[in-house]
Structures are given as C-alpha cells and as structure tokens.
Design an enzyme around this catalytic site. Structure first.
Site, PDB file in Angstrom:
ATOM      1  N   LYS A   1      21.979  31.553   0.599  1.00 53.88           N
ATOM      2  CA  LYS A   1      21.265  31.027   1.769  1.00 53.88           C
ATOM      3  C   LYS A   1      20.229  30.018   1.304  1.00 53.88           C
ATOM      4  CE  LYS A   1      22.224  35.050   4.603  1.00 53.88           C
ATOM      5  NZ  LYS A   1      21.851  36.367   5.095  1.00 53.88           N
TER       6      LYS A   1
ATOM      7  N   GLN B   1      16.723  40.047   5.432  1.00 58.19           N
ATOM      8  CA  GLN B   1      18.052  40.472   5.001  1.00 58.19           C
ATOM      9  C   GLN B   1      18.240  41.974   5.219  1.00 58.19           C
ATOM     10  OE1 GLN B   1      20.422  38.325   4.024  1.00 58.19           O
ATOM     11  NE2 GLN B   1      21.941  39.903   3.597  1.00 58.19           N
TER      12      GLN B   1
ATOM     13  N   ASP C   1      18.833  34.977  13.232  1.00 60.08           N
ATOM     14  CA  ASP C   1      19.932  35.946  13.205  1.00 60.08           C
ATOM     15  C   ASP C   1      20.434  36.281  14.610  1.00 60.08           C
ATOM     16  OD1 ASP C   1      20.880  36.930  10.736  1.00 60.08           O
ATOM     17  OD2 ASP C   1      18.990  37.998  10.375  1.00 60.08           O
TER      18      ASP C   1
HETATM   19  N1  GUN Z   1      23.263  41.515   6.064  1.00 56.05           N
HETATM   20  C1  GUN Z   1      24.584  41.280   6.168  1.00 56.05           C
HETATM   21  N2  GUN Z   1      24.808  40.293   7.085  1.00 56.05           N
HETATM   22  C2  GUN Z   1      23.598  39.915   7.547  1.00 56.05           C
HETATM   23  C3  GUN Z   1      23.176  38.939   8.500  1.00 56.05           C
HETATM   24  O1  GUN Z   1      23.971  38.221   9.119  1.00 56.05           O
HETATM   25  N3  GUN Z   1      21.825  38.855   8.697  1.00 56.05           N
HETATM   26  C4  GUN Z   1      20.935  39.635   8.048  1.00 56.05           C
HETATM   27  N4  GUN Z   1      19.646  39.478   8.320  1.00 56.05           N
HETATM   28  N5  GUN Z   1      21.295  40.556   7.165  1.00 56.05           N
HETATM   29  C5  GUN Z   1      22.626  40.680   6.908  1.00 56.05           C
END
Ligand code: GUN
Length: 280
Positions: free
Chosen positions: A51, A95, A118
């Site tokens: 990311k 996350q 998100d």
């Molecule tokens: N963990 C796995 N996929 C995601 C996601 O799309 N967003 C977040 N914040 N954590 C994750």
C-alpha cells in the site's frame, strides 16, 4: 478468458497518477494516505508495504504508522483523532486484523467517515446500502471493476456471492444490487452451495476455502471472480479450482494476479475521492 487484474490495476494506477498530477497543479496539494499497522501479522506486513509503495508511486503523501501488538487501545484512538484533524491526511486505513484486546468496532467508528478509505464506517456502510454516495470497500470495488471489464451491463444477471463478511460478501452484494443483479448470498449454513452456483451467471467467491468451487459447479458462460488468498502446501490458491473452472467459465480471475492487485488500486482511488471531496 482470463481476467488480468494485474494489468487492469496498473492501468487504474496510471490514471490515478495523472489525476494526482492535475490535482497538484490545481490545489498545490496532493492526497495523503495514512496506514496504521498494529502488530506483526506477516500477511498484513506485506499488504501494508505494498500500500505504501503504490501510494508513493502514484504521487501521494504516504505514511505508515507501526505499533507493537501490545499497544494500548487509547493510544490508537487518540492517534486516529489526531489524523482526523490533520488536513494533509485525506485517507486513514487501520489494517485488520487487530490484536484481540483492541475493539475493532470502536477503532472503525473513530475514523472520520470522510477519511474512511476502507468504507467500513457504519455511515459509509449505511450509505452504500441505501444507494447513496459513499466510500466503497476496496476489494468489492475491485471485483466490480473487473466484472464490468467483461460485461458492461449486468442488469438481470443472477449473481451468487459466497461468503457474507463485512469486508467482502456484504458490500459486494450491495454493489451487485446496484447493478440490478438478482443476488443470492451464500454462507456456511447454505444447504446446497453447488446447486446455487450452478444457477449463477456471476459467482463471487470470498470465503477463504481453498479450491472450493469446482468445475461441475459452474455452468458454461459464467463469470467467476475469486477473492480467496489461501496459503497451502502447493502455494497460494484461491477459493476456486482454477484448472477445472477455467475450462467452463466465460471469464475468470486468477490467483494471484486477479482481485489482489485491484484492491490496492481501489484504495488509491478512494483516497483521491476523499481528497477531492475535502476540497469542494
Ligand atoms: N485486511 C485485509 N483486507 C483488508 C482491507 O481491505 N482493509 C483493512 N483495513 N484491513 C484489511
């Protein structure tokens, strides 16, 4: 047809990069993404690194805040509140999964919904399900962009979603409804998943069971989107038995190289959207 998520994601990132360059000359500022990682989950560490890398690559301000697994919840909530007020931060992503002692719900609800890249905040979840403007969770958004590459008009199609998680299955269902699909949401208590899948024009597999969807579950001409990322002795595999299903499906996403790369590209897209809205 194999749906090339890697290529589609690269194209989307290129588009975003150009847009950020324009935004920079208009506003003399660029979108900023802050990702918070708590603990040492190996998969999360890789996701967060990617990311950060791609956010930088498209020209965003990219920041990762790393905390140890024994972090006090209050420290995290205070940091989120500080980021909510920071004008340089357009998007905040915490996350998941979080360590057990931290209340995930509290964390998500502390993020300003306008910075919720998100799309997990109840306000965004509600807006999406009511058909209003909202942040859309990155993975389902990526799936829906890949679907649209194969078939522009999904109206009236019968779609089966395997899995009902807040991250994938539920928001995916909302997006398919928006496209006028007839949606069946299936889960661990579904009586005959094979029969449900056999009726589908579209299958979205987001359940986390390696190679669950078999060749004889899929009718000819179905579009199959595989959200699964499962570690097995023979490497990373999806929720779909690719070798079998690719022989009958009209189109299918591979794992890796399908939905995965789209998730991050959509996160960047959401961050740009948040930046633009904050400048209206
Ligand atoms: N963990 C796995 N996929 C995601 C996601 O799309 N967003 C977040 N914040 N954590 C994750």
């Amino acid at each position: 047809m194999i749906i090339d998520g890697k290529k589609t994601a690269a194209e989307l990132r290129e588009k975003i990069k150009k847009e950020i360059s324009k935004l920079k000359s208009t506003y003399n500022a660029v979108p900023g993404l802050t990702v918070i990682l708590v603990g040492e989950d190996p998969a999360s560490k890789i996701y967060v690194k990617n990311k950060e890398k791609f956010a930088k690559e498209v020209g965003m301000n990219s920041e990762v805040i790393r905390y140890p697994a024994d972090l006090e919840e209050k420290v995290l909530l205070d940091k989120i509140q500080e980021l909510n007020k920071n004008k340089r931060v357009s998007g905040i992503l915490v996350q998941l999964p979080l360590p057990k002692h931290i209340d995930k719900r509290k964390v998500i609800e502390t993020i300003d919904p306008r910075k919720d890249v998100d799309g997990f905040h109840p306000m965004n979840v509600g807006n999406l399900s009511s058909g209003y403007d909202s942040s859309i969770p990155c993975t389902p958004l990526g799936c829906s962009l890949l679907l649209k590459k194969v078939e522009k008009n999904l109206s009236g199609k019968s779609a089966v979603v395997i899995g009902r998680s807040n991250l994938n299955g539920k928001p995916m269902t909302q997006l398919l409804l928006k496209e006028n699909c007839t949606v069946t949401v299936t889960h661990s208590k579904t009586k005959d998943l094979k029969a449900e899948c056999q009726r589908a024009d579209i299958i979205i597999a987001a359940v986390g069971i390696p190679k669950l969807v078999k060749g004889d579950w899929v009718k000819k001409g179905t579009i199959v989107i595989d959200v699964g990322i499962n570690k097995t002795d023979s490497g990373i595999v999806g929720d779909v038995d690719f070798d079998q299903v690719s022989k009958v499906a009209k189109a299918i996403t591979p794992v890796p190289g399908g939905v995965g790369p789209m998730t991050i590209a959509c996160l960047l897209k959401n961050t740009v959207e948040c930046f633009k809205k904050s400048n209206i």
